[in-house]
Design a protein around this motif. Structure first.
Motif, short mmCIF file in Angstrom:
data_model
loop_
_atom_site.label_atom_id
_atom_site.label_comp_id
_atom_site.label_asym_id
_atom_site.label_seq_id
_atom_site.Cartn_x
_atom_site.Cartn_y
_atom_site.Cartn_z
N PHE A 133 1.02 -1.35 0.28
CA PHE A 133 0.02 0.07 0.01
C PHE A 133 1.13 1.57 -0.34
N SER A 134 2.09 1.01 0.79
CA SER A 134 2.85 2.62 1.13
C SER A 134 3.58 3.03 -0.55
N MET A 135 3.78 2.32 -1.53
CA MET A 135 3.56 1.93 -2.39
C MET A 135 3.28 2.76 -3.60
N TYR A 136 1.66 3.62 -3.13
CA TYR A 136 0.72 4.91 -3.54
C TYR A 136 1.49 5.85 -3.51
N VAL A 137 1.45 6.09 -2.32
CA VAL A 137 2.41 7.42 -1.68
C VAL A 137 4.32 7.24 -2.38
N HIS A 164 7.57 17.38 -0.89
CA HIS A 164 8.29 17.57 0.39
C HIS A 164 7.95 18.70 1.29
N GLU A 165 6.52 19.05 1.31
CA GLU A 165 5.84 20.09 2.20
C GLU A 165 5.15 18.65 2.59
N PRO A 166 5.40 18.60 4.11
CA PRO A 166 3.83 16.98 4.45
C PRO A 166 2.28 17.08 4.01
N SER A 167 2.31 18.61 4.31
CA SER A 167 0.88 18.23 4.68
C SER A 167 0.75 17.95 2.70
N LYS A 168 1.54 18.94 1.62
CA LYS A 168 0.82 18.88 0.41
C LYS A 168 1.01 17.77 -0.14
N LEU A 169 2.10 16.95 0.02
CA LEU A 169 2.33 15.65 -0.33
C LEU A 169 1.20 14.85 0.62
N TYR A 170 0.37 15.17 1.40
CA TYR A 170 -0.87 14.24 2.01
C TYR A 170 -1.76 14.10 1.14
N GLN A 171 -1.70 15.96 0.88
CA GLN A 171 -3.61 16.21 0.18
C GLN A 171 -3.84 15.81 -0.76
N ILE A 172 -2.49 15.55 -1.63
CA ILE A 172 -1.86 15.09 -3.08
C ILE A 172 -2.46 13.64 -3.15
N PHE A 173 -2.25 12.88 -2.03
CA PHE A 173 -1.96 11.56 -1.80
C PHE A 173 -3.41 11.17 -1.93
N ARG A 174 -3.86 11.88 -0.70
CA ARG A 174 -5.53 11.50 -0.25
C ARG A 174 -6.42 11.87 -1.58
N GLU A 175 -5.99 12.80 -2.31
CA GLU A 175 -7.03 12.82 -3.76
C GLU A 175 -6.51 11.95 -4.95
N MET A 176 -5.53 11.46 -4.74
CA MET A 176 -4.91 10.73 -5.02
C MET A 176 -6.01 8.95 -5.26
N TYR A 177 -6.17 8.90 -4.01
CA TYR A 177 -6.38 7.58 -3.82
C TYR A 177 -7.66 7.77 -3.84
N VAL A 178 -8.56 8.93 -2.76
CA VAL A 178 -9.66 9.24 -3.42
C VAL A 178 -9.96 8.67 -5.29
N TRP A 182 1.52 -6.11 -10.91
CA TRP A 182 1.98 -4.24 -10.58
C TRP A 182 0.87 -2.93 -11.45
N MET A 183 -0.77 -3.86 -12.11
CA MET A 183 -1.81 -3.26 -11.78
C MET A 183 -1.87 -2.47 -10.52
N VAL A 184 -2.18 -3.68 -9.33
CA VAL A 184 -2.97 -3.56 -8.22
C VAL A 184 -1.58 -2.41 -7.37
N ARG A 185 -0.03 -2.47 -7.56
CA ARG A 185 -0.02 -0.70 -7.91
C ARG A 185 0.14 0.50 -8.30
N ALA A 186 -0.32 0.02 -9.14
CA ALA A 186 -0.23 1.12 -10.53
C ALA A 186 1.37 0.75 -11.20
N PHE A 187 1.73 -0.26 -11.32
CA PHE A 187 3.33 0.06 -11.44
C PHE A 187 4.09 0.79 -10.60
N SER A 188 3.98 1.17 -9.34
CA SER A 188 4.88 1.81 -8.66
C SER A 188 5.79 0.68 -8.03
#
Lengths: 394, 526
Positions: B369-373, B381-395, B447-453
């Motif tokens: 799962f962590s490979m999505y991030v 490299h700013e934690p809150s921005k990184l967080y927001q982007i990841f959350r949006e990518m996830y949902v 590969w697909m489950v991890r979106a190739f990450s």
């Protein structure tokens, strides 16, 4: 076809031997007629020392220039750069231009450095100007991070004071000499970690200067997060990136060895900082390398010990490309060789600097298009945009 | 005509409803009030003047982006009377399958909990809180004993569930025919064929410039790259989400990518967002969750050992631990076939008033799962921005890769798309691999489950994810998987076992993604 290249080496490393064998070269001993000798540092010293008076014949090549230690030894390196700068200044070269504070505009790439114990008094004077600064002590003749430590108090280096009563056992021989430099305590951090760059540069000739940079250099990361706090000055895992030191840290991971390729670094920097800043950074790195080479001679052996599987592959390919450039087409070496190798044999090397071409007529732009060289896609193109900053090679 | 109109007004009503509760709405209101001070706003023409003001000041653009974002993320209601389950997943058998899968996962989690006698959640003592706060930036150096924890499930467990999916209404007869699907997935979902994919991914065609192909060193930048960069800068200056999404189909220049992705995902770091992140961080400090250990374990097993991502280990904890506690993520279950696991306060089993979602965000991490991030750390490299982007990518995207649904970007469709492409266009290869017991999906699934990450080089992965954003679809993952098989077809034809096939496809780190896709879609004789 002419005879096969005869090789000798005193370093038993598979990355070397496999490369020689795959070319069908013939292994001989050093007492026989050889063409190519990959020497260890010790052998170079013996071979080229004044006493032995050994001379290479016209069909022999070795892997180091005789004065390679001018770059390896930190004190000689510093001396050479200082001398080079003064020479340029005397010639009135625009490269030696200084700003209003007396700082070199284009040649300021070594932090304030002194030799100890020779420059001890000069150092003390400088230290007192900014007493809260940190300095890094590096033994002149050692590598792999051995013997390096940080200080922030004069008392920590009392031994090196020339007047010190204890200096009687510190021999004046170059073995015990140190260089002390101002420590840069705001380094670029990635993931909160400090890293350094390991770049491979091949110098095939000195006059004219022809050097190549291997595209697949890498960065080495510290395993521990960086902190400039003085309490961590003793923690070498925070400050030094040499793999030899990091390997013994608790967190050292054997699968990846804390390394990134330079292209990864570039991707990260471009993504987070933008294209211009990144190109400028790499331009300046290349600039420093070329200037250092011009100031002096070439470095001793890079480590051929491989720490990971990927590492082994990298070094094998590195030696392969090196041999392709140094001994083109597997021909018997001839000291009269003077042509630049064609682009195809460069492999993963890029031309860093070719003096002959740089001094040819026409602008940089014309040269590059004629010979098809570039220093990396972005660096080359950014110069096309007509910047007049002295990051050109003339 | 009337039907369309009422459809649109329904959609508009829904979007307005959604946006009314948003921060943007409050900001627009404030701006409107403040604008009354301006000389150009006249009482007689109040509405038009304010609208004009919004247009000039860029607020209209922000509203446009927000609407566009809603349209991209939320599925449009097909029928006003459709019940909410249909929004999650219209097909009953899929819903049922997802339900049983969830029960299994939860059972596994609960039994681990009981075995290890570790509570699902506990409040940290003050001393421990202080310690964690000090270590917040280097949680990677922590060495908790994770040997007893196992990931709740791994992709291959999930694959077995998908293989056993059946539609009870579908009768495909006992006799095999040329229409028989030879792959592992045996449900009749509609997937695109190559002509349809070519239409869909038209911008990837041979005559269109691409980053990842036309920016290589041999190609002079005047031909494509320079102009593309210039357009990218213009798109960013206009701050137009829709334009950015269209633009990025041809790839994003490295230096612009972080901003473009933020624009497309409609993320702007407002003070409220940073505050929200800090709040989540406080939650992490105060409470310890069982899933935290699962996250630690996952990061240690995957990202820490990766050549590219090991550097960012600490960021991963900072993002994932906060993610587990983010209850706003629960909103996405409205359109996710999955539902958040429910747990009950001790002793109150079955009493709805004592039900809590566990973990708070309803997402149980699995192995990898962590490979999505991880790849996102290359951009932010700013934690809150990184967080927001990841959350949006996830949902928006990633959740579809591990829930059972009939959505065209859902993992089931992707698997079927992959297998169908292979069977249709590389029948000899497919048949051979099947004969030797190496069903292609068994290799490409991870590969697909991890979106190739973690499988592709980072720069290639980012080029791939550009296209995911650009086309708002994950189908490209299946196409790439098929393209990889096509590329290595010669070697694969010679292997005689699953292990050997795995070996041929073990290392994708040297692959160039865009040429592979282009050749497969546009240059292969079909």
């Amino acid at each position: 076809m002419a005879g096969k290249v005869k090789w000798v080496t005193d370093i038993e490393k598979s990355v070397l031997i496999n490369n020689f064998e795959k070319r069908g070269w013939v292994q001989v001993t050093e007492n026989e007629d050889w063409n190519f000798y990959w020497m260890s540092v010790q052998t170079i010293r013996n071979v080229f020392s004044v006493e032995t008076g050994y001379r290479l014949s016209d069909d022999q090549i070795v892997n180091h220039f005789p004065n390679h230690y001018e770059l390896t030894r930190k004190d000689l390196m510093v001396k050479n750069i200082k001398r080079y700068r003064k020479e340029l200044e005397k010639e009135g070269s625009p490269l030696a231009e200084k700003d209003e504070n007396g700082k070199y505009l284009y040649l300021d790439f070594v932090p304030v450095t002194y030799m100890l114990p020779a420059d001890y008094n000069l150092f003390v004077e400088e230290f007192r100007k900014s007493p809260s600064s940190t300095w890094i002590m590096k033994p002149c003749g050692k590598a792999q991070g051995k013997g390096i430590f940080l200080i922030n108090k004069l008392s920590q280096i009392k031994k090196w004071s020339r007047d010190s009563k204890t200096s009687s056992f510190v021999s004046q021989s170059t073995k015990e000499a140190y260089v002390i430099s101002l420590y840069i305590n705001n380094p670029l951090l990635i993931g909160g970690r400090k890293f350094d760059l390991r770049l491979y540069v091949l110098v095939s000739t000195y006059r004219p200067l022809r050097c190549y940079m291997y595209k697949l250099g890498f960065c080495r990361f510290c395993t521990v997060k960086y902190t400039p706090s003085t309490s961590e000055l003793d923690n070498m895992f925070v400050h030094l990136t040499n793999v030899a030191i990091q390997k013994h840290g608790e967190d050292y991971n054997h699968i990846h060895g804390g390394k990134w390729t330079v292209s990864n670094l570039r991707l990260y920097l471009e993504s987070t900082r933008g294209r211009e800043v990144t190109s400028k950074l790499f331009d300046e790195i290349h600039w420093i390398i070329v200037q250092s080479l011009k100031a002096v001679a070439v470095n001793a052996s890079p480590s051929l010990t491989s720490s990971t599987a990927n590492d082994r592959i990298l070094k094998y390919n590195l030696i392969n490309d090196t041999l392709n450039i140094a001994v083109p087409n597997g021909e018997i070496p001839d000291c009269k060789w003077n042509k630049s190798p064609p682009k195809e044999v460069l492999g993963n090397y890029e031309i860093l600097y070719d003096e002959e071409l740089a001094q040819g007529d026409g602008a940089d732009r014309e040269l590059r298009s004629r010979s098809g060289q570039s220093l990396g896609p972005k660096a080359g193109r950014s110069r096309d945009s007509g910047r007049t900053v002295l990051t050109t090679w003339k | 005509m009337l039907q369309e109109e009422s459809d649109i007004s329904l959609i508009i009503a829904q979007i307005v409803q959604k946006l009314k509760g948003s921060n943007l709405y409050a900001q627009l209101e404030r701006q409107a009030w403040a604008s009354l001070q301006r000389p150009e706003i006249k009482l007689e023409s109040l509405k038009e003047d304010i609208k004009e003001f919004f247009k000039i000041s860029g607020w209209e653009k922000k509203l446009q982006n927000a609407v566009y974002s809603e349209l991209s993320v939320f599925p449009l209601p097909s029928h006003p009377a459709a019940p909410p389950e249909h929004l999650k997943e219209p097909l009953v058998y899929m819903r049922k399958a997802q339900g049983s899968w969830e029960k299994r996962i939860l059972k596994s989690l609960n039994s681990m909990c009981t075995e290890l006698s570790i509570p699902l959640a506990r409040k940290r003592p003050v001393g421990e809180q202080k310690e964690l706060l000090n270590k917040w930036n280097e949680m990677g150096t922590d060495e908790p004993d994770l040997s007893l924890f196992r990931p709740v499930y791994a992709p291959k467990d999930f694959l077995e569930v998908l293989i056993n999916l059946r539609n009870p209404n579908y009768e495909n007869g006992d006799s095999l025919s040329f229409r028989t699907h030879l792959g592992l997935i045996q449900v009749p979902l509609k997937v695109k064929d190559i002509p349809e994919l070519k239409e869909c991914f038209v911008e990837l065609g041979l005559n269109t410039g691409q980053l990842g192909i036309d920016d290589s060193t041999q190609v002079p930048p005047e031909l494509f790259e320079n102009e593309h960069v210039r357009i990218g800068q213009k798109v960013l200056a206009e701050q137009d989400s829709a334009a950015a999404q269209q633009y990025i189909r041809q790839g994003s220049p490295t230096a612009l990518r972080a901003e473009l992705w933020a624009l497309i995902l409609n993320i702007s770091s407002q003070p409220e967002d940073i505050l929200y992140y800090e709040q989540l961080k406080t939650n992490v400090i105060q409470h310890d969750l069982l899933v935290d250990s699962l996250i630690y374990k996952d990061v240690k097993l995957t990202a820490s050992n990766d050549d590219y991502y090991f550097v960012f280990e600490d960021y991963l904890y900072q993002v994932l631990l906060c993610f587990s506690r983010d209850t706003s993520v629960l909103n996405h279950f409205a359109y996710n076939s999955a539902s958040p696991p429910k747990s009950y306060i001790r002793g109150k089993l079955g009493l709805e008033e004592y039900a809590v979602f566990y973990p708070p965000n309803g997402v149980i991490p699995f192995h990898g799962f962590s490979m999505y991030v991880a790849p996102l750390c290359f951009l932010y490299h700013e934690p809150s921005k990184l967080y927001q982007i990841f959350r949006e990518m996830y949902v928006r995207f990633f959740f579809r890769l591990h829930s059972i649904s009939s959505h065209p970007s859902g993992i089931v469709s992707l698997c079927l798309l992959f297998e169908t492409l292979l069977q249709t266009y590389l029948p000899q290869l497919f048949y051979h691999l099947r004969e030797i017991g190496a069903q292609p999906l068994r290799i490409s699934f991870k590969w697909m489950v991890r979106a190739f990450s973690g499988y592709l080089a980072t720069d290639q992965l980012l080029l791939l994810w550009d296209r995911i954003l650009g086309y708002n679809s994950l189908e490209i993952l299946a196409v790439l998987a098929a393209a990889v098989f096509a590329f290595r077809a010669v070697n694969l034809m010679e292997v005689t076992s699953l292990a050997a096939a795995e070996a041929v496809l073990a290392d994708l780190s040297t692959l160039k993604v865009m040429p592979l896709l282009q050749i497969f879609l546009f240059a292969t004789v079909t």
